[in-house]
Motif scaffolding. Structure first.
Motif: not given
Length: 230
Positions: A8-18, A27-31
């Motif tokens: 779950p800790g990795e979700l913090d980094a993901v949320q920051t990127a979003f 926008p980012g790229i959804l693949t």
């Protein structure tokens, strides 16, 4: 979009990127499975209930920006085996005219069943490179040195022409692309590639890398080797 993770800790980094994408309005790229892509924003999330403390499930709200999904097809490489000079050929007799440079005939494959968006790399050296696919001529009026190249984008996301010099300098040469009377006019540099097999004629000694794109309103799952979004 639902994400489940044992870290779950990795979700913090993901949320920051979003959040960074939204703040920058980029926008980012959804693949999907490394094949179909679309620009997207992740604009909200909610934590799902799970019975294990070291397991997280998050539901994300996704805004798709392009309206269609795109998949790049394998690059088609065209390098004439017999290089022309790009200039007239001198006859051995003193006549008031000479011979035009030879043209190399090749074949472009578009298996999508419809006219396709594309990108192209045109390699130097060449002067005012032009090539014909089907009934349309694609031409850019610039000089490309040895080691340099032209990057041509003719997709729904971008219409652009850039020149990269042999020393790496980048120039915007959009105005040097021949656009004639527009699409269907026979000399439009951004004309989509016809479906099926088309004759490619290159007048000169330059090579071309051609990438066609398949476009779909929804992800065609039957084309995927697996169904794993990324």
């Amino acid at each position: 979009m639902t994400i489940r993770t044992k870290t779950p800790g990795e979700l913090d980094a993901v949320q920051t990127a979003f959040e960074s994408d939204v703040q920058a309005v980029q926008p980012g790229i959804l693949t999907v499975d490394g094949e179909w892509t679309q620009r997207a924003f992740i604009v909200g999330s909610s934590l799902g209930l799970v019975p294990w403390p070291q397991f997280a499930q998050v539901d994300y709200a996704v805004v798709l920006c392009d309206g269609v999904w795109r998949r790049a097809l394998p690059v088609q490489h065209f390098f004439p085996m017999s290089a022309g000079t790009g200039s007239q050929l001198d006859l051995p007799t003193d006549l008031p005219t000479d011979l035009a440079p030879s043209k190399i005939a090749l074949q472009v494959d578009n298996p999508t069943g419809k006219a396709a968006e594309f990108t192209a790399i045109i390699f130097g050296p060449c002067v005012n490179p032009a090539f014909q696919i089907g009934t349309n001529t694609y031409e850019v009026d610039v000089t490309v040195a040895a080691g340099g190249y032209i990057s041509l984008s003719a997709t729904g996301l971008e219409k652009s022409i850039h020149l990269t010099a042999d020393n790496g300098d980048l120039s915007d040469v959009f105005d040097k692309g021949k656009r004639g009377s527009g699409s269907g006019g026979g000399s439009y540099v951004f004309e989509p590639i016809p479906a099926g097999d088309s004759l490619l004629t290159i007048s000169g000694n330059f090579g071309i890398d051609l990438t066609l794109y398949d476009v779909s309103g929804g992800v065609p799952w039957r084309t995927l080797s697996s169904q794993t979004p990324s």
